[in-house]
Write a protein that holds these residues in place. Structure first.
Motif, PDB file in Angstrom:
ATOM      1  N   ALA A 235      14.028  64.976  21.740  1.00  0.00           N
ATOM      2  CA  ALA A 235      13.772  65.541  23.063  1.00  0.00           C
ATOM      3  C   ALA A 235      13.188  66.949  22.965  1.00  0.00           C
ATOM      4  N   VAL A 236      13.703  67.744  22.032  1.00  0.00           N
ATOM      5  CA  VAL A 236      13.222  69.124  21.887  1.00  0.00           C
ATOM      6  C   VAL A 236      11.773  69.152  21.406  1.00  0.00           C
ATOM      7  N   VAL A 237      11.412  68.302  20.429  1.00  0.00           N
ATOM      8  CA  VAL A 237      10.025  68.343  19.958  1.00  0.00           C
ATOM      9  C   VAL A 237       9.067  67.850  21.041  1.00  0.00           C
ATOM     10  N   LEU A 238       9.501  66.907  21.865  1.00  0.00           N
ATOM     11  CA  LEU A 238       8.644  66.465  22.958  1.00  0.00           C
ATOM     12  C   LEU A 238       8.495  67.569  24.006  1.00  0.00           C
ATOM     13  N   HIS A 239       9.573  68.311  24.265  1.00  0.00           N
ATOM     14  CA  HIS A 239       9.495  69.432  25.188  1.00  0.00           C
ATOM     15  C   HIS A 239       8.583  70.520  24.636  1.00  0.00           C
ATOM     16  N   CYS A 240       8.683  70.800  23.343  1.00  0.00           N
ATOM     17  CA  CYS A 240       7.801  71.801  22.734  1.00  0.00           C
ATOM     18  C   CYS A 240       6.346  71.366  22.835  1.00  0.00           C
ATOM     19  N   ALA A 241       6.078  70.083  22.572  1.00  0.00           N
ATOM     20  CA  ALA A 241       4.708  69.587  22.685  1.00  0.00           C
ATOM     21  C   ALA A 241       4.186  69.732  24.110  1.00  0.00           C
ATOM     22  N   GLY A 318       9.800  78.159  23.330  1.00  0.00           N
ATOM     23  CA  GLY A 318      10.452  78.416  24.610  1.00  0.00           C
ATOM     24  C   GLY A 318      10.199  79.825  25.099  1.00  0.00           C
ATOM     25  N   ALA A 319      10.277  80.801  24.191  1.00  0.00           N
ATOM     26  CA  ALA A 319      10.086  82.202  24.582  1.00  0.00           C
ATOM     27  C   ALA A 319       8.619  82.527  24.838  1.00  0.00           C
ATOM     28  N   PHE A 320       7.746  82.131  23.921  1.00  0.00           N
ATOM     29  CA  PHE A 320       6.354  82.550  24.025  1.00  0.00           C
ATOM     30  C   PHE A 320       5.539  81.677  24.969  1.00  0.00           C
ATOM     31  N   GLY A 321       6.046  80.485  25.296  1.00  0.00           N
ATOM     32  CA  GLY A 321       5.387  79.712  26.344  1.00  0.00           C
ATOM     33  C   GLY A 321       5.443  80.443  27.668  1.00  0.00           C
ATOM     34  N   SER A 322       6.621  80.923  28.030  1.00  0.00           N
ATOM     35  CA  SER A 322       6.767  81.687  29.269  1.00  0.00           C
ATOM     36  C   SER A 322       5.977  82.991  29.203  1.00  0.00           C
ATOM     37  N   LEU A 347       3.651  78.394  35.399  1.00  0.00           N
ATOM     38  CA  LEU A 347       4.728  79.338  35.102  1.00  0.00           C
ATOM     39  C   LEU A 347       6.094  78.710  35.389  1.00  0.00           C
ATOM     40  N   ARG A 348       6.195  77.994  36.489  1.00  0.00           N
ATOM     41  CA  ARG A 348       7.458  77.326  36.817  1.00  0.00           C
ATOM     42  C   ARG A 348       7.842  76.301  35.736  1.00  0.00           C
ATOM     43  N   ASN A 353      11.119  74.706  31.133  1.00  0.00           N
ATOM     44  CA  ASN A 353      11.166  74.179  29.769  1.00  0.00           C
ATOM     45  C   ASN A 353      11.869  75.139  28.812  1.00  0.00           C
ATOM     46  N   GLU A 354      11.786  76.427  29.107  1.00  0.00           N
ATOM     47  CA  GLU A 354      12.474  77.411  28.284  1.00  0.00           C
ATOM     48  C   GLU A 354      13.989  77.180  28.297  1.00  0.00           C
ATOM     49  N   VAL A 355      14.504  76.686  29.423  1.00  0.00           N
ATOM     50  CA  VAL A 355      15.949  76.492  29.588  1.00  0.00           C
ATOM     51  C   VAL A 355      16.402  75.106  29.152  1.00  0.00           C
TER      52      VAL A 355
END
Length: 383
Positions: A235-241, A318-322, A347-348, A353-355
């Motif tokens: 789930a995390v790698v899909l969220h990162c992608a 998560g950090a640098f996406g935002s 941005l939303r 996704n960061e959380v």
């Protein structure tokens, strides 16, 4: 992403991108903001014809039978992120993966056909109060009774629960973690919609009050804690992608705007301050691509250190996406703050996704735990 794509994977990327551009543009997503479901079920069924919900299911169970299913799913997730797509791809993919790998034959026959055709959807009920994602930290809410359990728990931040036909519940019994798959309409289950910063997705709180769980609904094969780890890392790698996809698209939009917008007789992109901002964003984007790709490869290969790489990826992306989308907002200036511009949707999504599936701080703490860097060991080392 920085993975070397095969011809088939390049075709998958282009086919998915073309389908979304035609069937589910950002304008179409915007039109669904007030829709209770949050996504168009006809579009989702057409996406299923391309095999999107079947990507992580083996051919013997009605899936695509891909040689590199996790890489392929990451390619799809990235394309979904580029157009900030709603819908049940990620939660459904996780549930399908879990049932295909850990479910009984009867459970596979009941759940998988509807998921792979897009006729039905599923949601993963994982997070508990205070955004706890690891079942080792959960309170005991699954009481053994006969050959099954009775479940009494509440799960937060469940994506697309209001439209799901099945729930995968990760809970804790006295003996340890347990994973259960139940119909969403089972007696004792209630779904309460939650407000969300991300207007393009739907989240809910799901309550289970004295829900009876038959033995056949319990996943097995390997210990439930291992099941959770494999699902969670996936789930995390899909969220990162997905986050990498939205980062890339909003950065493309920002570069285009910086070249088209004139001030004092020249494009604003020619000013040194804007150049520095764009250089920073480019570095963040490329670094996010690299670590996201590395995490995908680690999970695909089943590496022993996959959890370490996955949490490293989420802590960074998560950090640098935002941060990247926030900086794009600075380049756009006033128009970027308007409702009519699409930037705020990106941005939303980046912020949510960061959380989801653990904040960067949560994953840094997980890294410390995985490496044995507890507070006690630190005190011993420095004492």
């Amino acid at each position: 992403m920085h993975i070397e794509l095969s011809d088939e994977q390049a075709m998958l990327r282009e086919t998915t991108r073309g389908f979304l551009a035609k069937e589910s543009s950002v304008a179409a997503v915007r039109a669904l903001i007030e829709d209770p479901a949050g996504f168009d079920q006809g579009t989702w069924r057409r996406a299923a014809e391309l095999g999107l919900p079947a990507m992580l299911v083996a051919e013997q169970f009605g899936g695509i039978g891909s040689d590199e299913p996790i890489r392929d799913a990451s390619i799809i997730a990235e394309e979904l992120g580029r157009l900030i797509q709603p819908g049940p791809f990620l939660p459904g993919a996780i549930v399908a993966f879990a049932v295909a790998n850990f479910g009984t034959d009867e459970l596979r026959d009941a759940v998988l056909p509807g998921l792979v055709t897009g006729e039905q959807t599923a949601a993963w009920c994982l997070a508990e109060a205070d955004h706890r994602w690891d079942p080792d930290t959960f309170t005991v809410t699954a009481e053994a009774r006969g050959s099954g359990y009775v479940l009494h728990t509440t799960k937060d931040l469940v994506q697309d629960a209001s439209t799901a036909h099945y729930f995968l519940i990760t809970a804790r019994a006295a003996s340890g973690p347990v994973q259960i798959v139940l119909p969403a309409q089972a007696p004792g289950i209630t779904v309460a919609p939650l407000g969300s910063l991300d207007l393009t997705r739907r989240f809910s709180r799901v309550r289970f009050e004295d829900v009876e769980v038959p033995a056949g609904a319990v996943l097995g094969g390997v210990p439930a804690g291992e099941q959770w780890r494999r699902q969670f890392d996936l789930a995390v790698v899909l969220h990162c992608a997905e986050t990498v996809g939205l980062m890339e698209r909003i950065f493309e939009m920002t570069l285009e705007y910086a070249n088209d917008r004139f001030a004092f007789g020249r494009p604003i992109g020619s000013f040194q301050a804007i150049k520095h901002m764009c250089a920073d964003m480019f570095a963040w984007l490329e670094s996010s691509k690299a670590i996201s790709s590395t995490a995908t490869d680690a999970v695909h290969a089943g590496n022993a250190d996959a959890a370490l790489v996955v949490s490293t990826a989420k802590a960074y992306v998560g950090a640098f996406g935002s941060r990247l989308v926030e900086q794009c907002l600075q380049v756009f200036g006033g128009i970027g703050y308007t409702w009519e511009h699409d930037l705020h949707f990106y941005l939303r999504r980046a912020k949510s996704n960061e959380v989801l599936y653990g904040t960067p701080d949560w994953h840094r703490e997980r890294l410390c735990q995985l490496m044995g860097m507890t507070a006690e060991s630190g005190a011993d080392h420095h004492g």
